[in-house]
Design an enzyme around this catalytic site. Sequence first.
Site, short mmCIF file in Angstrom:
data_model
loop_
_atom_site.label_atom_id
_atom_site.label_comp_id
_atom_site.label_asym_id
_atom_site.label_seq_id
_atom_site.Cartn_x
_atom_site.Cartn_y
_atom_site.Cartn_z
N ASP A 6 18.72 -9.70 -32.34
CA ASP A 6 17.66 -10.03 -31.40
C ASP A 6 16.64 -8.85 -31.19
OD1 ASP A 6 16.06 -11.52 -29.77
OD2 ASP A 6 17.21 -11.26 -27.92
N CYS B 227 18.58 -33.02 -33.49
CA CYS B 227 19.17 -32.81 -32.16
C CYS B 227 19.19 -34.47 -31.51
CB CYS B 227 18.39 -32.12 -30.92
SG CYS B 227 16.64 -32.52 -30.77
N CYS C 120 16.13 -37.03 -28.02
CA CYS C 120 16.05 -37.71 -26.65
C CYS C 120 15.10 -37.55 -25.51
CB CYS C 120 17.60 -37.77 -25.95
SG CYS C 120 17.80 -35.94 -25.10
N CYS D 149 15.31 -32.59 -22.66
CA CYS D 149 14.78 -31.08 -22.41
C CYS D 149 13.37 -30.90 -21.78
CB CYS D 149 15.20 -30.39 -23.49
SG CYS D 149 14.33 -30.84 -25.03
N CYS E 48 12.42 -29.44 -18.41
CA CYS E 48 11.82 -27.91 -18.48
C CYS E 48 10.93 -27.83 -17.08
CB CYS E 48 11.08 -27.64 -19.50
SG CYS E 48 10.09 -26.11 -19.67
N CYS F 10 7.50 -20.62 -19.61
CA CYS F 10 8.86 -20.84 -19.45
C CYS F 10 9.49 -19.80 -18.54
CB CYS F 10 9.40 -20.28 -20.90
SG CYS F 10 10.99 -20.30 -21.02
#
Length: 339
Positions: free
Chosen positions: A135, A189, A192, A195, A199, A215
């Site tokens: 990272d 994923c 659905c 998320c 959020c 975010c």
Amino acid sequence: MPSPTSQQELKKRIVALAGKAGAIRTGFARAGEVDSDGRDQYLRFIAEGRHGAMGYMANHLNIRADARLLMEDAQARSLIVCAFPYYSPEPEKQTDVRFATYARGSDYHIALRERLHLITDELGAAGFAWRVCIDSAPLRERYWAVKAGVGFIGVNSQLIVPGEGSYFFLATIITDAGLEPDEPCAGDCGRCGKCVKACPGRAIGADGSFDARRCLSYLTIEYRGELPKGVKLGRNVYGCDACQICCPHNRGAKPTEIEEFKPGNEVISLTMERIEAMTPSEFNTIFAGSAVKRARLKGLKRNNRAVASGSHPETNREGGEAGDREGIEEPPGDKPRGE
């Protein structure tokens, strides 16, 4: 160049050593260029300004597009991608502030470099060059994790390890060892939409697009200066886990066995009052070896005051903060557009 037999033997040793280091999944990819779809997707993200004030994300675009360029003195041939779990349950006794799960333990950059010595020592002993990326290098980590078969990218942009969830740190080793690549992960994923709804800042699009400017993790960690008008942090004083808490793939998340990533009592017991009164010396002591230092004391206190000025109910089942669905009025800059 190692023979096919020695390739397989080295791969097996590396997987075993990664497991010993704490990785729950390890995969291999052939070093090369990012495909055109992956490259164009990232360039749109930058061109539309959705990276916000993280100017570094627009740097070294040539390297981001070709992992081989990360090794100057050797010909990079393979990427070894390891996923290390960091999940820990919410504290039984919660305070009026909340730190993202990943930030409750030691700084993963430091901890994982130490643990990866098991693998890099093996590569070095076999005469191979290597570089560790955690990272901090211009490497498309999640893209290469998919190519290495470690996981797939969800609508929330998180890498999801099949059967394990998304609470993982990724560590990548680039090497000139020619190791047979694994099959890319072709999972999905399920879309659905949990998320997207959970959020707090509406940063996630139903099409999988993402706007960092909305975010809460970006705003509480990377963004400097006063928070944009209308930001509601809930209890999130550093980072946000809303899109992971609600994700069905994380229902069976297991607490990490990596000691460095287990939550420190001093961090999870902090309150708004304690943070507001915190001195630079106390900040450096409490967060020594912690990722929280990235926000600096000034940023942490800014977030703390934002939490204190708004409501901060308990996190609900959908992962966000109840009553905070309005998010922010507009992100700093242009309105987000889907990819």
